[in-house]
Enzyme design. Sequence first.
Site, PDB file in Angstrom:
ATOM      1  CE  LYS A   1      -2.858   2.317   3.041  1.00 24.55           C
ATOM      2  NZ  LYS A   1      -3.941   2.718   4.762  1.00 24.55           N
TER       3      LYS A   1
ATOM      4  CG  ASP B   1      -5.078   8.136   4.724  1.00 23.75           C
ATOM      5  OD1 ASP B   1      -6.084   8.103   4.349  1.00 23.75           O
ATOM      6  OD2 ASP B   1      -5.564   6.362   6.102  1.00 23.75           O
TER       7      ASP B   1
ATOM      8  CB  SER C   1     -14.609  10.136   5.658  1.00 24.22           C
ATOM      9  OG  SER C   1     -14.891   9.011   4.658  1.00 24.22           O
TER      10      SER C   1
ATOM     11  CE  LYS D   1      -5.844   8.543   8.729  1.00 27.62           C
ATOM     12  NZ  LYS D   1      -7.221   7.171   8.911  1.00 27.62           N
TER      13      LYS D   1
ATOM     14  NE  ARG E   1       6.262  11.814   9.064  1.00 25.50           N
ATOM     15  CZ  ARG E   1       6.720  12.236  10.241  1.00 25.50           C
ATOM     16  NH1 ARG E   1       5.066  12.446  10.531  1.00 25.50           N
ATOM     17  NH2 ARG E   1       7.361  11.952  11.431  1.00 25.50           N
TER      18      ARG E   1
ATOM     19  CG  ASP F   1      -1.914   5.454   4.940  1.00 21.03           C
ATOM     20  OD1 ASP F   1      -1.628   4.098   6.278  1.00 21.03           O
ATOM     21  OD2 ASP F   1      -2.931   5.137   4.301  1.00 21.03           O
TER      22      ASP F   1
ATOM     23  CG  ASP G   1      -9.312   7.361   6.812  1.00 22.16           C
ATOM     24  OD1 ASP G   1      -8.548   7.591   5.751  1.00 22.16           O
ATOM     25  OD2 ASP G   1      -9.771   7.118   8.312  1.00 22.16           O
TER      26      ASP G   1
ATOM     27  CD  GLU H   1      -6.048   5.213   2.441  1.00 24.97           C
ATOM     28  OE1 GLU H   1      -7.376   5.282   3.602  1.00 24.97           O
ATOM     29  OE2 GLU H   1      -5.721   4.587   2.963  1.00 24.97           O
TER      30      GLU H   1
ATOM     31  NE  ARG I   1     -10.959  -1.824   4.042  1.00 26.54           N
ATOM     32  CZ  ARG I   1     -11.345  -1.479   5.590  1.00 26.54           C
ATOM     33  NH1 ARG I   1     -12.281  -2.436   5.187  1.00 26.54           N
ATOM     34  NH2 ARG I   1     -10.357  -0.829   6.517  1.00 26.54           N
TER      35      ARG I   1
HETATM   36  N1  BES Z   1      -4.448   4.064   6.633  1.00 23.90           N
HETATM   37  C1  BES Z   1      -5.412   4.136   7.905  1.00 23.90           C
HETATM   38  C2  BES Z   1      -4.881   3.230   9.288  1.00 23.90           C
HETATM   39  C3  BES Z   1      -3.681   3.381  10.099  1.00 23.90           C
HETATM   40  C4  BES Z   1      -4.462   4.058  11.034  1.00 23.90           C
HETATM   41  C5  BES Z   1      -2.340   3.193   9.788  1.00 23.90           C
HETATM   42  C6  BES Z   1      -3.444   4.384  12.255  1.00 23.90           C
HETATM   43  C7  BES Z   1      -1.826   3.561  11.036  1.00 23.90           C
HETATM   44  C8  BES Z   1      -2.260   4.081  11.950  1.00 23.90           C
HETATM   45  C9  BES Z   1      -6.373   3.348   6.739  1.00 23.90           C
HETATM   46  O1  BES Z   1      -6.302   4.099   6.156  1.00 23.90           O
HETATM   47  C10 BES Z   1      -7.401   3.847   7.945  1.00 23.90           C
HETATM   48  O2  BES Z   1      -7.929   5.024   7.700  1.00 23.90           O
HETATM   49  N2  BES Z   1      -8.507   2.844   7.646  1.00 23.90           N
HETATM   50  C11 BES Z   1      -9.754   3.423   8.818  1.00 23.90           C
HETATM   51  C12 BES Z   1     -10.416   2.436   8.376  1.00 23.90           C
HETATM   52  C13 BES Z   1     -12.477   3.171   9.158  1.00 23.90           C
HETATM   53  C14 BES Z   1     -12.417   3.755   8.220  1.00 23.90           C
HETATM   54  C15 BES Z   1     -13.097   1.642   8.250  1.00 23.90           C
HETATM   55  C16 BES Z   1      -9.346   3.249   9.948  1.00 23.90           C
HETATM   56  O3  BES Z   1      -8.524   2.141  10.845  1.00 23.90           O
HETATM   57  O4  BES Z   1     -10.233   3.645  10.868  1.00 23.90           O
HETATM   58 ZN    ZN Z   2      -7.427   5.946   5.656  1.00 25.56          ZN
HETATM   59 ZN    ZN Z   3      -4.521   4.410   5.190  1.00 20.96          ZN
END
Ligand code: BES
Ligand code: ZN
Ligand code: ZN
Length: 526
Positions: free
Chosen positions: A279, A284, A289, A291, A300, A302, A361, A363, A365
């Site tokens: 990935k 990100d 949506s 963060k 940074r 990600d 968020d 993204e 997947r």
């Molecule tokens: N990049 C994040 C996951 C992440 C969070 C990586 C903290 C490292 C540290 C990912 O893209 C994400 O935001 N996932 C969401 C999924 C949810 C919206 C279903 C998450 O984990 O909150």
């Molecule tokens: Zn995300």
């Molecule tokens: Zn991410």
Amino acid sequence: MFTLKRALLTAARTNQCRFFSASQNSWNNRKGLVLGVYEKEGESNSFDLTTAARSLDDALSGKLSELLKISGPPLKKGKNRIFYGLHEDFPCVAVVGLGKNNAGVCGSENWDTSKENIRTALSAGCRVLQDLEVSHVEVDACGDAQAAAEGAVLGLFQYDQLKTKKKTKVTTQLHGSDDMAGWEKGILYGDGQNLARLLMEGPANLITPTVFADTIEEKLAPYSERVTVHKRSQGWIEEQQMGAFLSVSKGSEEPPVFLELHYNGSPDKTQAPLLLVGKGITFDSGGISLKPPSGMDAMRADMGGAATVCAAVVTAAALKLPINIIGLAPLCENMPSGKASKPGDVVRAKNGKTIQVDNTDAEGRLVLADALCYAHTFSPIAIVNAATLTGAMDVALGSAATGVFTNSDWLWEQLHKASVVTGDRVWRMPLFQHYTRQVTDSQLADLNNIGKYSRSGGACTAAAFLREFVTAPHWAHLDIAGVMSNKDEVPYLRKGMSGRPTRTLVEFAARLAQNSSERHSQEFLF
Ligand code: BES
Ligand code: ZN
Ligand code: ZN
């Protein structure tokens, strides 16, 4: 003896020892030495020297062990003590505690404790000498030159490119051992992880998808005989009908890049490749949506999946592993804008499946879905993807281990064995239909990009989503969100982005290469 002790201690304090002459050693090119010491079995107040430490001690008529005894209690695991002016070649000698000798593999910790102790001790020893602005350090192999080199190289890494005041650049050299092969292997393993750390720590305004791809291309340039690099453009991504990847990249002004690396190391050019997919979200924000602001700067990193798999390909090439590897990294930013995807949008992935994007968020997947479809076109022996995919993975395991979701017991075993050696651990997670049902229940499309009960089992529903894009019998998804950064949990890494689990990926590929070249030579014989 009393006067000798006093003379040495005074000399250590005043830096005027008779073994050390300031005129022979100018201030900024001093040499340091790191030596190991074991805790003595059954005797809490004593110690055993390593072979290298013993021979230095012999050369100094027992002065090292004498000083160790009088300078304080026996060195505990990971602790260090510095002696100044002990030896004319080494104005600074750091002695480091290795714990018990022959600790070996620990069944409950799932790692080789001896190797971990060596990495920890030597990293600490090299770091204290670096803080003293010693520019060249000789390192005791402590019975495992590879682990020693890894400890030194990983311990000395500091991301200070963007600071005016930088740490001393330290060169390292093996001391008191002839295992140069192990030492050089350890340097390459450590350098590989440091490359991933460099890319992950770098700010997103500097490490854009284009810069990421150019950096990897540059790192692979010395191996151009066996390596091909394709930096696929937006046009190519559109031709490939990677609608899920494009739905993420379209919110950003930075063009996406689909990075494709081919390392042809196997003597059998037709041998099925190992596919590594990472990935590569260079930032990100969450997209529409969005963060919350706290801790958003960490996003940074990600692209940690892309960084670790690309660094593993670079390391495989440097090690000349006899194996074919293809590395794939869908690289883009996830940003909110007038062009960004909106919650509820439906997109079509390369394999024709439709996806309702209920949370922009989630993204990772989406970009991986298209990359996994593309990975299958190479008829791989196995597909391993790495991704900082879910915050839920961090909640589940923290930074103790990478979560592995796999449809293959064989692949699990290979990854697990590799991780015991590297100390960068993995832990198996479930791929139950239970989770699949939660992502295949969508009002508008074949799949939803978030689970029906979004907070529960988030790492598992994300893995179940990816599985919808996999038909290969040997696939593993590594959720590396929990191991992305290091505070102080891994003692041989400074605080910052960790570059984990690059060494485990390299070790896994090295073992696969060894197994297949053994098979190849057997076929050749019979
Ligand atoms: N990049 C994040 C996951 C992440 C969070 C990586 C903290 C490292 C540290 C990912 O893209 C994400 O935001 N996932 C969401 C999924 C949810 C919206 C279903 C998450 O984990 O909150
Ligand atoms: Zn995300
Ligand atoms: Zn991410």
